[in-house]
Design an enzyme around this catalytic site. Sequence first.
Site, mmCIF file in Angstrom:
data_model
loop_
_atom_site.group_PDB
_atom_site.id
_atom_site.type_symbol
_atom_site.label_atom_id
_atom_site.label_comp_id
_atom_site.label_asym_id
_atom_site.label_seq_id
_atom_site.Cartn_x
_atom_site.Cartn_y
_atom_site.Cartn_z
ATOM 1 N N ASP A 1 0.875 -1.164 0.000
ATOM 2 C CA ASP A 1 0.000 0.000 0.000
ATOM 3 C C ASP A 1 0.923 1.229 0.000
ATOM 4 O OD1 ASP A 1 -2.345 1.652 0.439
ATOM 5 O OD2 ASP A 1 -1.649 1.835 2.505
ATOM 6 N N ASP B 1 -7.346 -1.526 4.120
ATOM 7 C CA ASP B 1 -6.443 -2.578 3.642
ATOM 8 C C ASP B 1 -6.818 -3.944 4.188
ATOM 9 O OD1 ASP B 1 -4.834 -0.808 2.182
ATOM 10 O OD2 ASP B 1 -3.639 -0.314 3.946
ATOM 11 N N ASP C 1 -1.564 -0.779 6.081
ATOM 12 C CA ASP C 1 -1.726 -0.278 7.447
ATOM 13 C C ASP C 1 -3.136 0.193 7.756
ATOM 14 O OD1 ASP C 1 -1.650 3.091 7.657
ATOM 15 O OD2 ASP C 1 -1.188 2.165 5.740
#
Length: 617
Positions: free
Chosen positions: A316, A513, A509
């Site tokens: 990410d 996600d 995080d």
Amino acid sequence: MNKSLKKLLKKIIIAAVLFLAGFLPLPQIWQLLLFIASYLLVGSGIILKAFRNFFKGQIFDENFLMTLATFGAFALGEYSEAVAVMLFFQIGEFFQSYAVNQSRKSIAALMDIRPDYANVRRGKKVVTVSPEEVKIGETIVIRPGERIPLDGTVIKGSSTLDTAALTGESLPRDVAVNDEVLSGCINLTGVLEVQTAKEFAASTVSQILDLVENASSQKAGIENFITRFARYYTPAVVIIAALLALIPPLALGTFDFRDWGYRAITFLVISCPCALVISIPLSFFGGLGAASRCGILIKGSNYLEALANAHTVVFDKTGTLTKGLFKVSKICPENISKAELLRLAAHVEALSKHPIALSIREAYGQEPDMAVISSVKELPGKGITAVIGTDTVAAGNLKFIQNLGIDTKENHTPGTAVYFAVNQKYAGCIIIEDEIREDAAAAVAALKAEGVSQTVMLTGDRSDIGKKIASAAGIDKYFANLLPAGKVQKIEELLKQNADSGKVIFVGDGINDAPVLARSDIGIAMGGIGSDAAIEAADIVIMTDEPSKIPSAIRISRKTLRIAKENIIFALGVKFLVLGLGAAGYASIWAAVFADVGVSVIAILNAARALRLNKSC
């Protein structure tokens, strides 16, 4: 060394003295009594376990093999060999217990982070209660030397915290008012008053303890293989030993049951699978402990094993490759100085708590003069207008400024642009960027050095921003403008592409996600700033929020797996060699003792190397 280990060691030493005394030139009856005393001292526990397990239906284990073999040796009059087998078996048990104890200590050290109490300010008094009794929003007092019992925000005081138990980092962290603090850290210097943000069950320390306590329940594939192997291997060798004792003397017509019985007993001693049954789980247990000391919490041996086969690592962007903190990267004034544009920007954003507004005020470096600010009007997600002194200032996105009827020049610099107008005239823009983590590029380079074939970045941000971050970090591919569902779709595609190549790892995080973390082969969450949902969905938690810990985790995984495979090859190789020699009559019980106890001790000592793998961090 704990009490049970000390007790076992004393038994072994006394039994060894009695065993050696049995070789003295004494009457035969005294020699026999010394051997029996030595045997019972170290063997009575094994014999009792064998009988108990027999009645529980757990017949074919190492206790049964040792009991059967030593009883047979006594029946054949091989007293010294019978004692030697049991004595050396217990020496192997001692080394095994000691190694397991050391391994447990490495993980149990984390258990020390559990706070025993919390000092809560209730009315005018500070009372000491259990952390479970503290509610959200209450104020707790942490004195120097005490452990922070719950997550929260500092509302009074400043101090330095020891975060090593959570993150594995030795460098203390300074905290002051408005800083967030995590449970499990030790307050080193000043007195802190903290407003709790979570109940104890949801706090960082509670989550870590839960992860550690449940880690060993998830077995690796290689551990499951050894369990299945032992289930069939042990009864098979008992049957072979029985056939070895009976068929050859009957088939050959010699009826020499003593010689073939000795071979069968030797065969039984050799066949004990202790080296495999103990050293393989110990290797993984040591690897989990080593990772935890690096600030890497792995939820099970199966995930530790899977890391060794990492093929694609997907990141990410925000909060993972970047800090999730905005910073002014460029000021582009138009018919106004940079300093004046920044001053007006800081004042018009003075009352906003948006991260972009905070970054502009941080770049200004001074407290805005609230006396000159009036007529503030904000349209959430679009922009804001205010009167600053005698100037009417507007700030917002491009469309907001254009809708005010102001001729605006679009800025194509990568980043988030905030456009400004002063007295209905375009005054320029300020570019805001999320800072890339210092170790992001080094982490990606280290992953490639570890043999990871592909690195990918997924982001919901614009393509130009995604391209810049991916380029700076050395990422192979990036996909931008993705909603959470789009990220899951990309992970699905990567899983199909790499079905036969290796594991797909996702590192994230945020709460958005969580679905991707759960769907990937291995989900890694940044634990320090990660959301509860991300940490819950992840298989591995990086407590330091450092991407560079990921290649460290892969190194620990591969070294752990290598140690486990070394033990399998060594143990099976020696056992099958000596089994063949024993069946052919070329190996004595003393050789059998080495093939069993000696191999076990060597395998256990090799497995204990996993305890020191934290040096790979």
